[in-house]
Design a protein around this motif. Structure first.
Motif, PDB file in Angstrom:
ATOM      1  N   ILE A  33      25.972  -9.200 -15.307  1.00  0.00           N
ATOM      2  CA  ILE A  33      25.875 -10.478 -16.011  1.00  0.00           C
ATOM      3  C   ILE A  33      27.278 -10.908 -16.458  1.00  0.00           C
ATOM      4  N   ASN A  34      27.628 -12.157 -16.196  1.00  0.00           N
ATOM      5  CA  ASN A  34      28.938 -12.680 -16.574  1.00  0.00           C
ATOM      6  C   ASN A  34      29.070 -12.818 -18.087  1.00  0.00           C
ATOM      7  N   ASP A  35      30.281 -12.636 -18.588  1.00  0.00           N
ATOM      8  CA  ASP A  35      30.598 -12.946 -19.988  1.00  0.00           C
ATOM      9  C   ASP A  35      32.016 -13.511 -20.018  1.00  0.00           C
ATOM     10  N   ASP A  36      32.429 -14.017 -21.166  1.00  0.00           N
ATOM     11  CA  ASP A  36      33.734 -14.675 -21.266  1.00  0.00           C
ATOM     12  C   ASP A  36      34.861 -13.728 -21.664  1.00  0.00           C
ATOM     13  N   TYR A  37      34.589 -12.436 -21.764  1.00  0.00           N
ATOM     14  CA  TYR A  37      35.588 -11.502 -22.287  1.00  0.00           C
ATOM     15  C   TYR A  37      35.984 -10.398 -21.323  1.00  0.00           C
ATOM     16  N   THR A  38      35.060  -9.904 -20.524  1.00  0.00           N
ATOM     17  CA  THR A  38      35.362  -8.817 -19.597  1.00  0.00           C
ATOM     18  C   THR A  38      36.287  -9.336 -18.499  1.00  0.00           C
ATOM     19  N   THR A  39      37.368  -8.613 -18.245  1.00  0.00           N
ATOM     20  CA  THR A  39      38.340  -9.070 -17.245  1.00  0.00           C
ATOM     21  C   THR A  39      37.776  -8.920 -15.828  1.00  0.00           C
ATOM     22  N   MET A  40      38.265  -9.764 -14.962  1.00  0.00           N
ATOM     23  CA  MET A  40      37.846  -9.707 -13.559  1.00  0.00           C
ATOM     24  C   MET A  40      38.235  -8.367 -12.948  1.00  0.00           C
ATOM     25  N   GLU A  41      39.409  -7.863 -13.285  1.00  0.00           N
ATOM     26  CA  GLU A  41      39.877  -6.589 -12.737  1.00  0.00           C
ATOM     27  C   GLU A  41      38.976  -5.438 -13.179  1.00  0.00           C
ATOM     28  N   PHE A  42      38.480  -5.494 -14.422  1.00  0.00           N
ATOM     29  CA  PHE A  42      37.576  -4.452 -14.899  1.00  0.00           C
ATOM     30  C   PHE A  42      36.265  -4.479 -14.106  1.00  0.00           C
ATOM     31  N   VAL A  43      35.750  -5.658 -13.834  1.00  0.00           N
ATOM     32  CA  VAL A  43      34.510  -5.792 -13.056  1.00  0.00           C
ATOM     33  C   VAL A  43      34.720  -5.234 -11.646  1.00  0.00           C
ATOM     34  N   VAL A  44      35.858  -5.533 -11.039  1.00  0.00           N
ATOM     35  CA  VAL A  44      36.170  -4.996  -9.707  1.00  0.00           C
ATOM     36  C   VAL A  44      36.210  -3.473  -9.763  1.00  0.00           C
ATOM     37  N   MET A  45      36.837  -2.912 -10.797  1.00  0.00           N
ATOM     38  CA  MET A  45      36.918  -1.456 -10.942  1.00  0.00           C
ATOM     39  C   MET A  45      35.522  -0.850 -11.073  1.00  0.00           C
ATOM     40  N   ILE A  46      34.640  -1.477 -11.827  1.00  0.00           N
ATOM     41  CA  ILE A  46      33.253  -1.017 -11.988  1.00  0.00           C
ATOM     42  C   ILE A  46      32.549  -0.999 -10.630  1.00  0.00           C
ATOM     43  N   LEU A  47      32.706  -2.075  -9.884  1.00  0.00           N
ATOM     44  CA  LEU A  47      32.042  -2.185  -8.581  1.00  0.00           C
ATOM     45  C   LEU A  47      32.565  -1.147  -7.588  1.00  0.00           C
ATOM     46  N   GLU A  48      33.847  -0.850  -7.649  1.00  0.00           N
ATOM     47  CA  GLU A  48      34.426   0.154  -6.753  1.00  0.00           C
ATOM     48  C   GLU A  48      34.017   1.572  -7.166  1.00  0.00           C
ATOM     49  N   SER A  49      34.061   1.866  -8.450  1.00  0.00           N
ATOM     50  CA  SER A  49      33.862   3.245  -8.901  1.00  0.00           C
ATOM     51  C   SER A  49      32.393   3.636  -9.063  1.00  0.00           C
ATOM     52  N   ILE A  50      31.543   2.724  -9.486  1.00  0.00           N
ATOM     53  CA  ILE A  50      30.131   3.060  -9.723  1.00  0.00           C
ATOM     54  C   ILE A  50      29.260   2.712  -8.517  1.00  0.00           C
ATOM     55  N   PHE A  51      29.586   1.609  -7.851  1.00  0.00           N
ATOM     56  CA  PHE A  51      28.748   1.156  -6.733  1.00  0.00           C
ATOM     57  C   PHE A  51      29.392   1.424  -5.369  1.00  0.00           C
ATOM     58  N   TYR A  52      30.585   2.038  -5.371  1.00  0.00           N
ATOM     59  CA  TYR A  52      31.284   2.430  -4.146  1.00  0.00           C
ATOM     60  C   TYR A  52      31.512   1.259  -3.192  1.00  0.00           C
ATOM     61  N   LYS A  53      31.839   0.107  -3.766  1.00  0.00           N
ATOM     62  CA  LYS A  53      32.159  -1.066  -2.953  1.00  0.00           C
ATOM     63  C   LYS A  53      33.623  -0.993  -2.527  1.00  0.00           C
ATOM     64  N   THR A  54      33.921  -1.572  -1.370  1.00  0.00           N
ATOM     65  CA  THR A  54      35.323  -1.692  -0.966  1.00  0.00           C
ATOM     66  C   THR A  54      35.976  -2.723  -1.880  1.00  0.00           C
ATOM     67  N   ARG A  55      37.296  -2.779  -1.863  1.00  0.00           N
ATOM     68  CA  ARG A  55      38.017  -3.758  -2.679  1.00  0.00           C
ATOM     69  C   ARG A  55      37.534  -5.174  -2.351  1.00  0.00           C
ATOM     70  N   GLU A  56      37.392  -5.463  -1.071  1.00  0.00           N
ATOM     71  CA  GLU A  56      36.985  -6.804  -0.637  1.00  0.00           C
ATOM     72  C   GLU A  56      35.565  -7.134  -1.116  1.00  0.00           C
ATOM     73  N   GLU A  57      34.654  -6.173  -0.965  1.00  0.00           N
ATOM     74  CA  GLU A  57      33.273  -6.394  -1.430  1.00  0.00           C
ATOM     75  C   GLU A  57      33.247  -6.594  -2.950  1.00  0.00           C
ATOM     76  N   ALA A  58      34.018  -5.771  -3.652  1.00  0.00           N
ATOM     77  CA  ALA A  58      34.038  -5.841  -5.117  1.00  0.00           C
ATOM     78  C   ALA A  58      34.569  -7.195  -5.593  1.00  0.00           C
ATOM     79  N   VAL A  59      35.605  -7.686  -4.952  1.00  0.00           N
ATOM     80  CA  VAL A  59      36.169  -8.994  -5.328  1.00  0.00           C
ATOM     81  C   VAL A  59      35.148 -10.095  -5.059  1.00  0.00           C
ATOM     82  N   GLN A  60      34.474 -10.031  -3.907  1.00  0.00           N
ATOM     83  CA  GLN A  60      33.452 -11.042  -3.571  1.00  0.00           C
ATOM     84  C   GLN A  60      32.339 -11.057  -4.623  1.00  0.00           C
ATOM     85  N   ILE A  61      31.834  -9.876  -4.984  1.00  0.00           N
ATOM     86  CA  ILE A  61      30.746  -9.791  -5.976  1.00  0.00           C
ATOM     87  C   ILE A  61      31.239 -10.277  -7.333  1.00  0.00           C
TER      88      ILE A  61
END
Length: 106
Positions: A33-61
């Motif tokens: 869920i989007n919020d106005d405080y969490t950084t985009m880079e942190f969300v990408v890191m979450i997607l890569e580390s917890i969901f095992y997404k590639t950098r490109e997939e994580a950025v898209q999501i």
């Protein structure tokens, strides 16, 4: 011949009892869920580390979450989905981000 054998015997053939039909376990969608405080880079890191997404997939999501308000991280059996949601919430809390994550039935 026993009654069970007699009941399963037709025209000289032994008929095996029917096996119960197994159903696939219900699947669950894990949603960020989007919020106005969490950084985009942190969300990408979450997607890569917890969901095992590639950098490109994580950025898209991440961009989808940012633009649409929420985004799909993956589809999993209930226990896995619950675990992923809890991991996201724990890591976000540890880094003092208000990022929210939820699951919904597929």
């Amino acid at each position: 011949m026993s009654d069970e054998q007699e009941n399963n015997h037709q025209d000289g053939l032994l008929v095996a009892p029917a096996k119960p039909k197994l159903e696939k376990p219900r699947q669950y969608r894990v949603i960020l869920i989007n919020d106005d405080y969490t950084t985009m880079e942190f969300v990408v890191m979450i997607l890569e580390s917890i969901f095992y997404k590639t950098r490109e997939e994580a950025v898209q999501i991440m961009l989808h979450v940012h633009q649409k308000g929420k985004g799909l991280c993956g589809i999993f059996p209930r226990e896995v989905a619950e675990s992923k949601v809890q991991q996201v919430l724990d890591v976000a809390k540890d880094h003092e981000h208000p990022l929210q994550c939820t699951l919904e039935p597929e």
